[in-house]
Motif scaffolding. Structure first.
Motif, PDB file in Angstrom:
ATOM      1  N   ARG A   1       0.700  -1.156  -0.092  1.00  0.00           N
ATOM      2  CA  ARG A   1      -0.068   0.074  -0.026  1.00  0.00           C
ATOM      3  C   ARG A   1       1.029   1.249   0.081  1.00  0.00           C
ATOM      4  NH1 ARG A   1      -5.078  -2.253   2.449  1.00  0.00           N
ATOM      5  NH2 ARG A   1      -5.275  -4.102   0.992  1.00  0.00           N
TER       6      ARG A   1
ATOM      7  N   ASP B   1       1.543   3.848  16.278  1.00  0.00           N
ATOM      8  CA  ASP B   1       0.029   3.559  16.338  1.00  0.00           C
ATOM      9  C   ASP B   1      -0.344   2.659  17.277  1.00  0.00           C
ATOM     10  OD1 ASP B   1       0.749   1.290  15.122  1.00  0.00           O
ATOM     11  OD2 ASP B   1       0.307   1.980  13.300  1.00  0.00           O
ATOM     12  N   GLY B   2       0.608   1.831  18.092  1.00  0.00           N
ATOM     13  CA  GLY B   2       0.252   1.296  19.182  1.00  0.00           C
ATOM     14  C   GLY B   2       0.067  -0.291  18.890  1.00  0.00           C
ATOM     15  N   THR B   3       0.302  -0.518  17.693  1.00  0.00           N
ATOM     16  CA  THR B   3       0.353  -2.038  17.180  1.00  0.00           C
ATOM     17  C   THR B   3       1.226  -2.751  17.752  1.00  0.00           C
ATOM     18  OG1 THR B   3       1.116  -1.375  15.069  1.00  0.00           O
ATOM     19  CG2 THR B   3      -1.331  -1.839  15.068  1.00  0.00           C
TER      20      THR B   3
ATOM     21  N   GLN C   1       0.376  -4.111  20.925  1.00  0.00           N
ATOM     22  CA  GLN C   1      -0.499  -4.981  20.829  1.00  0.00           C
ATOM     23  C   GLN C   1       0.123  -6.343  20.393  1.00  0.00           C
ATOM     24  OE1 GLN C   1      -3.632  -5.381  21.582  1.00  0.00           O
ATOM     25  NE2 GLN C   1      -3.936  -3.143  22.192  1.00  0.00           N
TER      26      GLN C   1
ATOM     27  N   HIS D   1       1.568 -15.174  21.450  1.00  0.00           N
ATOM     28  CA  HIS D   1       2.614 -15.743  20.781  1.00  0.00           C
ATOM     29  C   HIS D   1       3.821 -15.194  21.116  1.00  0.00           C
ATOM     30  CE1 HIS D   1      -0.763 -16.702  17.890  1.00  0.00           C
ATOM     31  NE2 HIS D   1      -1.149 -15.410  17.949  1.00  0.00           N
TER      32      HIS D   1
ATOM     33  N   TYR E   1      -6.321  -5.852  26.030  1.00  0.00           N
ATOM     34  CA  TYR E   1      -6.097  -4.609  26.288  1.00  0.00           C
ATOM     35  C   TYR E   1      -6.037  -3.527  25.295  1.00  0.00           C
ATOM     36  CZ  TYR E   1      -3.010  -0.484  27.610  1.00  0.00           C
ATOM     37  OH  TYR E   1      -2.315   0.724  27.806  1.00  0.00           O
ATOM     38  N   LEU E   2      -6.726  -2.402  25.567  1.00  0.00           N
ATOM     39  CA  LEU E   2      -7.019  -1.411  24.551  1.00  0.00           C
ATOM     40  C   LEU E   2      -6.665  -0.128  25.192  1.00  0.00           C
ATOM     41  CD1 LEU E   2      -8.258  -1.883  21.815  1.00  0.00           C
ATOM     42  CD2 LEU E   2     -10.298  -0.587  22.909  1.00  0.00           C
ATOM     43  N   GLY E   3      -5.442   0.511  24.592  1.00  0.00           N
ATOM     44  CA  GLY E   3      -4.948   1.644  25.233  1.00  0.00           C
ATOM     45  C   GLY E   3      -5.190   2.792  24.629  1.00  0.00           C
TER      46      GLY E   3
ATOM     47  N   TYR F   1      -3.829   4.444  22.203  1.00  0.00           N
ATOM     48  CA  TYR F   1      -3.919   4.278  20.795  1.00  0.00           C
ATOM     49  C   TYR F   1      -4.785   3.318  20.235  1.00  0.00           C
ATOM     50  CZ  TYR F   1       0.526   6.628  21.526  1.00  0.00           C
ATOM     51  OH  TYR F   1       1.435   7.490  21.860  1.00  0.00           O
TER      52      TYR F   1
ATOM     53  N   ALA G   1      -4.388   1.250  17.855  1.00  0.00           N
ATOM     54  CA  ALA G   1      -3.478  -0.044  17.296  1.00  0.00           C
ATOM     55  C   ALA G   1      -4.168  -0.638  15.971  1.00  0.00           C
ATOM     56  CB  ALA G   1      -3.431  -1.226  18.403  1.00  0.00           C
ATOM     57  N   ILE G   2      -4.776   0.345  15.119  1.00  0.00           N
ATOM     58  CA  ILE G   2      -4.821   0.194  13.672  1.00  0.00           C
ATOM     59  C   ILE G   2      -3.884   0.672  12.745  1.00  0.00           C
ATOM     60  CG2 ILE G   2      -7.402  -0.276  14.449  1.00  0.00           C
ATOM     61  CD1 ILE G   2      -8.057   2.255  13.221  1.00  0.00           C
ATOM     62  N   LYS G   3      -3.976   0.044  11.552  1.00  0.00           N
ATOM     63  CA  LYS G   3      -2.949   0.381  10.604  1.00  0.00           C
ATOM     64  C   LYS G   3      -3.875   1.403   9.679  1.00  0.00           C
ATOM     65  CE  LYS G   3       1.386  -0.784  11.336  1.00  0.00           C
ATOM     66  NZ  LYS G   3       1.970   0.177  11.810  1.00  0.00           N
TER      67      LYS G   3
ATOM     68  N   ASP H   1      -3.355   2.181   6.534  1.00  0.00           N
ATOM     69  CA  ASP H   1      -3.290   1.777   5.118  1.00  0.00           C
ATOM     70  C   ASP H   1      -4.184   0.534   4.891  1.00  0.00           C
ATOM     71  OD1 ASP H   1      -1.501   3.789   4.046  1.00  0.00           O
ATOM     72  OD2 ASP H   1       0.030   2.872   4.985  1.00  0.00           O
ATOM     73  N   LEU H   2      -4.490  -0.012   6.059  1.00  0.00           N
ATOM     74  CA  LEU H   2      -5.359  -1.293   6.080  1.00  0.00           C
ATOM     75  C   LEU H   2      -6.785  -0.860   6.363  1.00  0.00           C
ATOM     76  CD1 LEU H   2      -3.322  -3.779   7.747  1.00  0.00           C
ATOM     77  CD2 LEU H   2      -3.292  -3.457   5.556  1.00  0.00           C
TER      78      LEU H   2
ATOM     79  N   GLU I   1      -9.687  -5.488   7.500  1.00  0.00           N
ATOM     80  CA  GLU I   1      -8.252  -6.107   7.616  1.00  0.00           C
ATOM     81  C   GLU I   1      -7.628  -5.950   8.740  1.00  0.00           C
ATOM     82  OE1 GLU I   1      -6.865  -5.679   2.879  1.00  0.00           O
ATOM     83  OE2 GLU I   1      -6.855  -3.843   4.282  1.00  0.00           O
TER      84      GLU I   1
ATOM     85  N   ILE J   1      -6.722  -8.849  11.271  1.00  0.00           N
ATOM     86  CA  ILE J   1      -5.365  -9.389  11.770  1.00  0.00           C
ATOM     87  C   ILE J   1      -5.381  -9.240  13.339  1.00  0.00           C
ATOM     88  CG2 ILE J   1      -3.038  -7.938  11.880  1.00  0.00           C
ATOM     89  CD1 ILE J   1      -3.477  -7.390   8.817  1.00  0.00           C
TER      90      ILE J   1
ATOM     91  N   LEU K   1      -4.220 -12.395  15.603  1.00  0.00           N
ATOM     92  CA  LEU K   1      -3.001 -12.413  16.194  1.00  0.00           C
ATOM     93  C   LEU K   1      -3.502 -12.761  17.893  1.00  0.00           C
ATOM     94  CD1 LEU K   1      -1.135  -9.374  15.042  1.00  0.00           C
ATOM     95  CD2 LEU K   1      -0.312 -11.701  15.143  1.00  0.00           C
TER      96      LEU K   1
ATOM     97  N   ARG L   1     -12.908  -5.129  18.144  1.00  0.00           N
ATOM     98  CA  ARG L   1     -12.324  -6.377  18.777  1.00  0.00           C
ATOM     99  C   ARG L   1     -13.169  -6.879  19.705  1.00  0.00           C
ATOM    100  NH1 ARG L   1      -6.769  -5.293  20.361  1.00  0.00           N
ATOM    101  NH2 ARG L   1      -6.806  -7.209  21.102  1.00  0.00           N
TER     102      ARG L   1
END
Lengths: 223, 214, 247
Positions: free
Chosen positions: A18, A78-80, A83, A89, B79-81, B83, B85-87, B89-90, B94, B98, B102, B144
């Motif tokens: 992208r 972005d916080g990923t 996560q 894992h 946990y949700l902070g 941020y 935590a999403i991209k 560009d997706l 998507e 993901i 995960l 989520r």
């Protein structure tokens, strides 16, 4: 465990798809550095062929460190990344997936563009093949070692320059044997096998230890 | 299932945020975390997740230290902070796919689409999240919760950036989770109306301690 | 007699212990360094191989070079101890050691350059030993740069400790690569150690000077650790009760 690897690998490749410009920026940086040297040291063929192995590798080192900065920082912002640390894992496996994706996007293109460098520097065809081979063996090591540095400098002010400062000295063994192999292939009757064996050994060792060390560094940095 | 916190002390830099903090959380219980800015709410949540290492004290899940349980504990944790935590560009779908993959489970795209519809993103599933508004991005992250299998939810200011309708929706989602035997810890001033579960309150900063159950 | 070592892992106890030890290390440092240099300057031959008096810089050069390498090992030791046991004092020791290590590396490089100028006629030669020390300096600097770039003490301690460990793994490989850039020609890397070729008399001078430098390192590292302890524990009650703080 394997599934976590594929999920992260696919995700990073999809993201890169992208934003293709980031991949091309690294590649063009590599080509620009390569083309600057003849302008600086003169265009005499003998000199160019002699210094080509070193230049290819130094340009690869610089391009690789330049790209490292983004390895974890966008996920950090972005916080990923946080996560990822919280998924059930192994972090090392996911980190390994990220490094592999990073290498596919920034290391592999350098290997593929190598013949162009060969043309610019009038390197014999056999040596171009050797150059591609050693880049194929060496650039993963750069990504692996670099990932540790990227994890340690995550989110720091001026992190990019600091990162280069930390990892460039650690790249020396790859530089020495990577460039040495290309030079040896241009000399008559010199075996390049020892170079390839050493580079392979570096690759295997870095594959074993780097993901683990990077995961440890990420845990420290994200606290 | 129990989350037990004993005598917890956290230090950030050379400032002690809190110490001697103890509480327990059972199933069907909701813990509301209160305290002024800088009282250490976020640090406490991150410590409970295992992201931050406490100076002293233990955090036990069913009587075992969460450091020892490691991935087994994270299996139970969502946990949700601050941020999302999403991209960017997706697409919304998507991102959700993901994140759930995960998290260790695969509910299938149908369930994910339903979750996105339920959270109010019908018609926006295939847009890159870059094009969504702040509130919609938050909703992507919150989707989520609808497909989660985790028992323990730790939510840091989950109501920020949401409009009135979404706030109510989220209140109901959390309430349903707790009433159905889940556990949740959140920092917020919004009340969450439970039907069968119990609300606990914990205050950080001055007058630290567990307040009487409401 | 059983000594409770962990007692001294507490910064408060270590602070006073270090304070008592420092004068002894200073005395030993001055005594051994002077003795070593005296021996080296007056008790050894005036000519070594074809080199005249100027070869005597090796007493400082070798001593600082040995200490530069040894202190890296010491630094890694403390860093590893810190990562394993999570003791604050270990990290403080590691960071105090790094600065002295970097200084020793710098001294080794400068004296090496001076020696090079007098014996080879150039300030710098890409001789494997000098090159290795240049890279060692980079690695010390990297450690210190990372440490100072991170504001949060806990993160900076752990991150730099991890970097020190990574460095330990890679430095020998770098050393190998620099010494043996052509693997076809150094199948027998075991070049004769230069130590064996040194006269016993000169060796004594070097060893005694090194001992002096070692004692000096102890003294300055302990002094620096005391400063770090004071800085980090400045809000605790035991620091505010100290005599030297209340003066």
């Amino acid at each position: 465990m394997l599934s976590a690897f594929w999920i992260v690998l696919k995700r990073d490749l999809l993201l890169a798809l992208r934003r293709r410009n980031e991949v091309f920026t690294v590649l063009f940086f590599f080509i620009v550095v390569i083309s600057l040297f003849p302008l600086g040291v003169g265009v005499e063929e003998k000199i160019l062929t002699k210094i080509a192995p070193g230049i290819v590798w130094i340009a690869a080192l610089l391009a690789s460190t330049l790209a490292l900065d983004r390895l974890f920082s966008s996920d950090f912002e972005d916080g990923t990344l946080e996560q990822l640390l919280l998924t059930p894992h192994s972090l090392s496996v996911m980190v390994f997936a990220k490094i592999v994706a990073h290498w596919l996007l920034t290391g592999l293109p350098l290997v593929l563009i190598a013949p162009l460098v060969g043309l610019l520097y009038q390197i014999p065809v056999d040596s171009i093949a050797v150059m591609m081979l050693v880049l194929l063996l060496g650039t993963p090591v750069l990504s692996m070692i670099g990932a540790i540095g990227a994890a340690l400098t995550l989110g720091l002010r001026g992190g990019g320059v600091l990162l280069s400062f930390l990892v460039l000295p650690l790249y020396i063994p790859v530089l020495v044997y990577g460039a040495g192999a290309i030079s040896a292939s241009m000399a008559q009757g010199v075996s390049i096998q020892p170079y390839l064996l050493l580079l392979s050994a570096f690759m295997i060792l870095s594959l074993i230890f780097a993901p683990w060390a990077t995961a440890a560094a990420l845990k420290i940095s994200i606290e | 299932m129990t989350l037990q916190v004993n005598n917890l002390q956290c230090i950030r830099g050379d400032r002690e945020l809190f110490s001697g903090l103890s509480f327990a959380l059972q199933q069907k219980q909701l813990l509301m975390l209160e305290g002024a800015n800088g009282s250490g709410k976020t640090t406490l949540l991150r410590t409970l997740c295992g992201l931050y290492l406490q100076e002293q004290g233990d955090i036990l899940w069913d009587g075992v230290s969460i450091r020892k349980l490691d991935d087994q504990y994270r299996q139970e944790l969502l946990y949700l902070g601050h941020y999302n935590a999403i991209k960017m560009d997706l697409t919304a779908l998507e991102n959700l796919r993901i994140n759930t993959l995960l998290g260790g489970y695969n509910p299938g795209d149908n369930a994910l689409m339903q979750a996105l519809d339920a959270i109010g993103l019908f018609g926006f599933e295939d847009y890159p999240t870059r094009q969504l508004s702040q509130g919609q991005k938050r909703r992507v992250a919150l989707a989520r919760l609808l497909v989660s299998k985790q028992k323990l939810w730790i939510l840091d200011e989950p109501f920020v950036a949401l409009d009135v309708a979404a706030v109510e929706l989220l209140q109901n989602i959390i309430a349903a989770h707790v009433d159905a035997g889940g556990m949740a810890i959140l920092t917020t001033h919004q009340e969450v109306p439970l039907t069968t579960g119990a609300v606990k309150r914990l205050r950080l900063g001055e007058k630290q301690g567990v307040l009487a159950d409401a | 007699m059983k000594i409770n070592w962990f007692k001294y892992a507490a910064p408060m106890n270590f602070y006073s212990l270090a304070g008592k030890l420092i004068p002894f290390f200073w005395i030993a440092a001055i005594a051994f360094t002077l003795l070593g240099l005296y021996w080296g300057f007056f008790k050894t031959a005036d000519v070594l191989n074809d080199q005249k008096q100027y070869y005597r810089i090796i007493y400082v050069h070798v001593a600082s070079a040995w200490m530069a390498m040894w202190l890296y090992a010491v630094m890694v030791f403390w860093a590893a101890l810190g990562l394993i046991f999570n003791t604050r004092l270990s990290y403080m020791m590691a960071s105090a050691t790094a600065i002295t290590g970097a200084n020793m590396t710098l001294i080794a490089l400068i004296t090496g350059a001076i020696w090079g100028k007098t014996s080879w006629g150039t300030w710098w030669d890409w001789d494997p030993k000098l090159t290795t020390f240049l890279i060692l300096l980079f690695i010390y600097m990297g450690y210190l740069a990372l440490q100072s770039a991170i504001d949060d003490t806990r993160r900076s301690d752990k991150a730099s400790a991890l970097l020190a460990l990574v460095g330990l793994a890679i430095v020998p490989v770098i050393y190998f690569a620099v010494n043996c850039p052509d693997p076809n020609e150094c199948a027998s890397l075991h070049q004769e150690s230069s130590l064996k070729r040194v006269e016993a008399n000169i060796l004594i001078g070097m060893l005694v000077t090194t001992l002096g430098f070692w004692m000096y390192s102890f003294a300055v590292i302990l002094m620096r650790v005391r400063n770090i302890i004071l800085d980090r524990e400045r809000k605790t009650s035991w620091v505010s009760k100290l005599k030297e703080i209340n003066q």
